[in-house]
Structure formats: C-alpha cells, structure tokens
Design an enzyme around this catalytic site. Sequence first.
Site, mmCIF file in Angstrom:
data_model
loop_
_atom_site.group_PDB
_atom_site.id
_atom_site.type_symbol
_atom_site.label_atom_id
_atom_site.label_comp_id
_atom_site.label_asym_id
_atom_site.label_seq_id
_atom_site.Cartn_x
_atom_site.Cartn_y
_atom_site.Cartn_z
ATOM 1 N N SER A 57 0.570 -1.258 -0.083
ATOM 2 C CA SER A 57 -0.062 0.109 -0.067
ATOM 3 C C SER A 57 0.933 1.279 0.006
ATOM 4 O O SER A 57 2.031 1.358 0.460
ATOM 5 C CB SER A 57 -0.882 -0.021 1.280
ATOM 6 O OG SER A 57 -0.304 0.206 2.476
ATOM 7 N N ASP A 58 0.418 2.264 -0.485
ATOM 8 C CA ASP A 58 0.999 3.689 -0.268
ATOM 9 C C ASP A 58 0.684 4.030 1.318
ATOM 10 O O ASP A 58 -0.191 3.351 2.126
ATOM 11 C CB ASP A 58 0.287 4.783 -0.954
ATOM 12 C CG ASP A 58 1.165 5.913 -1.134
ATOM 13 O OD1 ASP A 58 2.137 6.410 -0.391
ATOM 14 O OD2 ASP A 58 0.879 6.725 -2.468
ATOM 15 N N TRP A 59 1.740 4.748 1.747
ATOM 16 C CA TRP A 59 1.596 4.908 3.213
ATOM 17 C C TRP A 59 0.398 5.340 3.593
ATOM 18 O O TRP A 59 -0.151 6.453 3.661
ATOM 19 C CB TRP A 59 2.864 5.672 3.643
ATOM 20 C CG TRP A 59 4.152 4.813 4.026
ATOM 21 C CD1 TRP A 59 5.060 5.148 4.924
ATOM 22 C CD2 TRP A 59 4.745 3.792 3.179
ATOM 23 N NE1 TRP A 59 5.888 4.373 4.907
ATOM 24 C CE2 TRP A 59 5.706 3.428 3.898
ATOM 25 C CE3 TRP A 59 4.492 3.260 2.110
ATOM 26 C CZ2 TRP A 59 6.788 2.448 3.364
ATOM 27 C CZ3 TRP A 59 5.119 2.223 1.634
ATOM 28 C CH2 TRP A 59 6.115 1.957 2.305
#
Length: 789
Positions: A218-220
Amino acid sequence: MDHLISRLTLEEKVSLLGGQDFWSLPAIPRIGLRSLVMSDGPIGVRGTGWAPEDPSIALPSPTALAATWDPELARTAGRLLGQESRRKGVHLLLGPTVNLQRTPLGGRHFECYSEDPLLSGEIGAGFVTGVQEHGVGTTVKHLVGNDFETDRMTVDVRIGERALRELYLAPFERVVAAGGWGVMSAYNSVNGLPMASHGPLQSDVLKDEWGFDGIVVSDWRAARDTVGAALGGLDIAMPALENPWGPELVAAVRSGEVPEDLIDEKVRRVLRLAGRVGLLDGVPPAVASFPADLDGDAVAHTVAARSFVLARNEHDVLPLEPAALTRVAVIGALATDARVLGGGSAQVTPPHVISPLEGLTRALPGADVVHAVGADPRPFLPALAGPTSVTLLGADHRFDVPSAAVRWIGDLPGGIAPEDMTGLELRTTFTPRQDGDHIFAVSGFGTFDLVIGGEQRYSGTLHPPGTGRADLLLSPREQRTTVALAAGVPVEVMLRQTIRPGMAHTVSATLGHRAPGVSDDGLLAEAVALAAGSDVAIVVVGTTEQVESEGFDRTSLALPGRQDELVARVAEANPRTVVVVNAGSPVLLPWADEVAAVLLTWFPGQEAGAALADVLLGAEEPGGRLPTTWPRREEDCPVLRVVPWDGIVEYDEGLFIGYRAWDRAGTPPRYAFGHGLGYTTWRYDDLAATTTEAVVTLTNTGSRPGREVVQVYAGPTRPGPADPERPARRLAGFAPVEAGPGETVTVRIPLPGRTWQAWDDGWRTLPGAYAVTAAHALDDPRLAASLEI
C-alpha cells in the site's frame, strides 16, 4: 516456501504483512528471515531517515529522465540507485512512478515520466531493470489513477475501461513484463473501489491476467479497511502507524471473514521477495554478482545534459563561444538557490549542489560572470546559510548541518527512538554583512520559539491542532520577524521546536533569512542594467516548492512572482537573452518569441550547474525531447481538471490526453510533444515499415557530432465509423541515435502489437490502412510509409 509458512503461527504470518515501523518488515530469525527495509527513491535513495552525514546522490527528476528518451540511460540511472540502495541497506526501492501526466496542473507531474504510456513504460522498464540488477527490488507506483494530488487520499477516479487499459494501466503492464518485483497501490479509488482494496485490478488483472508474482504494497496509510484490503489483493500494508491489519487481521481470519490460505499466499509473496533480495536463509538471491560501481556525479551529469530540451535557438545563439565572452550576466534568484529536485517524498540530501551561477563561473574563468537577482519568486525565505548545530531535545544527541534547516520522514538521526525526542534546537552565530533590518523567518510545522541576540522574537504554533500529517509535511507555514543588526557584529540565533508526542518521525523546521536590500522594482532595474552591459544575459526562472510539489496541485501554469516581467525587460535590454526554465512540468512562456533561446532543464539534480554550463557552452549537446506537451495558453489545454466534484473526478476525455487531445482540438501548442533542437541538423533518408518494425536511415548533415531521437508515430488513414473515439496517431516506437558530421546511420525500432489494437473486452486488432511516420517531433514529420492491417 510452503515448508517455512507451515512453521509460522497466524500471528507471525500477519506480522510479515505490515510494517514493524515506518520503513521495514519484521525479521523472524527461527525461519532464517531477516528484516526487509524500504526507502523512497525516485531520484535518490534517502534511506530510512534523514542522515546528513550520509548524503544521497540526487539524479534529475523522473520527467528529466523521460526527456532523454533513452531506456538504456534509464537503466544506468537504475543501476546507480540500486548501488546506492545496497550501500544504505535498502532492499526495496519505492519507485518508479509511472502515473501519466494527464494534466499539466498535476502537482507531482515532475515525479512521473510522460503523458504517453509507451514512453513511460519503456523508461520505467529500463529503470526497474537497472535497479534490480543489484538485487534490490522496485515498486512501480501508484496503481492506478493517481494522476493528480487534490484529495488524493479519498477521491474516486472514474475511468472508462478502454482508457484504463490503453493508457493508465499500460506502463504498469510494461514494467511487470520487464520483471518488476513490486507494485504500490494508490490512495485513491477507481470506479468506486479504493485501490488498496481493489480486487478486480490488483488480483484479477495484475496477478492473474498479467502473471505478476511480486508483492503489492500500500501507499503509506492507504490501507484503511482490514477485510477489504485483505480480500482485495493487497499483500503489505504500510507503515506500522495506523495500520488496519495486525490483531484486527488475525481476528478476521479466526472469524472466517478472511481465509487463512489467502494469508498464506500473501506471506508466500513476501518470502519470495525476501529470497530475491537475499534475506532468506537457504534461498539463493536473484542476483549473485553485481554490476561494477558507477560514478554518481558522472551519471547525474550525463542524465541532466541529455534531458535538457533546447526549445528555441534563434540565429544559433547557442552554443556560446567561451573565447568571445568577456562579461556574462546570470540573472534570477534560482541561479544561486538552485532547485534541483521536486518537493515531497522525492526529496533527498545530496552531497553537493552545483548552482547555475557556480557552474558558469567555473566554466568561464576568463570572463566576468556577474549575478543579479532581478526577481525573487520564493514565497518562503531560504534557510540561513552557515554551520548550524542541531540538538535533539530529550535524547541529548547533537550534529551539525550546513544551513539552518532540518527535515525528515521516518527514522530519527542517530537512531534515536521517536518517543525519546521532545523537540529540537537549531543554534548558529550569524555575522551580518550589512547594517539594517534583517528579516528572519520560522517555517515548518509545530510549536516554535525564535530567540535572536537573547531576545525572543517569535513564539507560537504554525499549524492549528488537528491538522493532518500530510498537510503538516507538504504544506508548511512561515512566520517572519524583522531585526535591526549592525554589520560585522555577531549575534546568536536559536530556533527551538517542540515536537508533539508520537510525531518525531515527521519533522520540518527551517530558520530563514533575508538581508536588507533594494525594493522589488530596484532588483528588476539592477538586472536590466547588468544585462544591457553584458555580452549575453542568462536568465534562470522556474517554479518553487510552494507551487509545484507532492501533496497539492497547481492552480496556475504561470511562473510565480515577477519572473515573466523580468525576462521581458531583460530581453528588451539585450537581444542575446537565453532563458533557462527550471520547472518539473509545463509553465507558460509569454515572452518565448522575444528571446534568443529557451532551454528547459526540469529539476536537474545535484550536477545542475555543471551540466548547464557544458550545454550552454557547447561541450555537450542538449539531448532532450519533450515527454509532455507545453501549452501557449492555459485555456488551450484540452485536459486540466484536478478538482473533484462530489468526491469524483471523471476522466471523461477517454483516450484523449496529451498530444492525442491536442491533435483532436487542432490548436497548436507552444511546443509539441517530442520537440527539441540540437546543435546539428539531420536528414531523414529512408523509412521501411512492417507491422513489427520500422527501419529508419538518417544522416547528420551538420558540422558537429549530434544526437537525434527518432520517433515513430502510427495512426489509421481512414478511421472507421465503428471507432470514432480512436486518436489520429500514437507514439509507436522510438530510439536515440548518435552520428558524427556527415555520417549516415540506420536504426531498427520495434513496433509493439498494441500499435494496431484497441481494448474491447479484450485486445482486438483493428484492420485497415495505417500511416507510419518517422519524425523529429510530433509536429515535424520527416518520412511516411503506408501499411494495410
């Protein structure tokens, strides 16, 4: 891998699917697994935290890399960052970014490659190949539709299936085919589903249809739904902060909401990656021997020079002849405060930065190289220059920095635990060179106290309570104060920042300064006078971090401040005015037809000034071609919208973005896709085309060696009524070539099968008559051939 998975408890399995901190996954020594470390890295490898004692090579921006139109050079850039990753103990590099430059207002435009999916995919594939030759993984990002920044965490992007396949997914598909080991899912939703939970794209397309065997991370903080993300194809949720997995995912498995064999498949992918990068005992790493080390300065210099696009060169004013120059005016605040990289997660601390003024001064020892600010577009004051001591309060850790600014995401300097840090202090001794009112500024986020000469000059909080973390980092605030100081009298300056509990992993604090000086009108007058008395005027203009950065989109394509006025007035004073445009994305150039030359340099990395001097003085040729269309007027842009309506951005233009849209609109831009001049001329002699290849022969007809980018476009000559939405032409292939004066070269350019296909519930070949064109640029065709499919 199955024998290792069978030895793990459910809790251990789930622990491998989420960050143990901001940048890494945990180790499980009893199965021989070591911790996997990730790092941001589009243009340089920052590592897990800010470490000024361990700087990072800063390459030019990704758009600059695409402007070289050279996948082999992209591979070299990737090799360098793979080398840097190994040096910094990084196993997974978070890049490249292959989202398309759908609109020039996109704030992260500079971190993407191109408006064209083929060019983006080929440059991305070259970069990924180079990084992974060092046994370091990559994560191509952000899957998918993260083509703008406004409300990126929550916006729903509506994309038709054909545009999704032919445009937005195409560069991801190319990188996966090249063997990329990771993909990062985006914050946004696509067609109603959050990407972190998007099973149809992450499982069905990416993993099943394309055969991707790597990890999806995932993106953060993009993963927000425990069960949805688990069922939707996500493998790793990052970071530890606000992670929806951990105990919640264990509970979901035990309740039957998430099958344990699905968890096993995710763990299998994580262990496969760990094996590839050499972190799993008993599994041979994917790379047994590494390429020879590269010289980072040399690679940064080469990429910069080959990326510079010479957009205009009237009367061949460039290259300049050094022996003929006695006085050179270098004008602009950005000539000394060089912006060499974009804002946001792309930022690194380079070992050095060569400004345009410094580069030209070094290259012209026999000339008088003189600088004037002219116009200053920076809304924030630059950091006070000079050795500055930094103390991490509560942790009793000190270090020095060359100017009064600190900024980091992730691990703290010195390995300090975030909970041990309560604040920081910047201390320096400032000796003014001028009498008068000096302006000091505090910028960043948090609560600050500024003390100058023992007197408190500011105390307050720059962001109100409740401000989101992304806004804190990407949208800093500034507070100024004026202090009367005497020249030559040292004064002690201290800036203290109080850090909120739990926030020490994300820190930004800058002590800015401006000395007493003339008015804005006076600065313009000084620049004009300097230009009038010089052999040539080199004006450096560009964007600032406050108008072009990650986290927000641009509201205008105009250059900030009074830079347009500066260029116009300097051009009136000196007909030999060369304008260097330092922006990561298109800007308006209302004076372009009034100046002698325009050179576009993107954000050119740490060797900026040295590469600029070599190109301006003819030691190297400007090798770049535009990877994106530059408009004449903002209202001419066919696609601009980045602001959601009711939380939605409709990509209702379909396939018509970039040059495809400009073609349909019929309005000529300022500079067309693929445009770029060199220091020699080329004759295109012959073109032979089949459905799989174009063979182009061309001759360097100039007096010096040169580099040409041969571009091949294809399109139907009789668009059928069954496909009215079909673009008139598309980039089908390209290749850079080099030749000496009078030399003839032949280049073979593969044409992918997709050139003749469209998506219609599957890839379908479109029969009919096609024109295949070999071109210097989209608006400069040289040879054409016909094909019948």
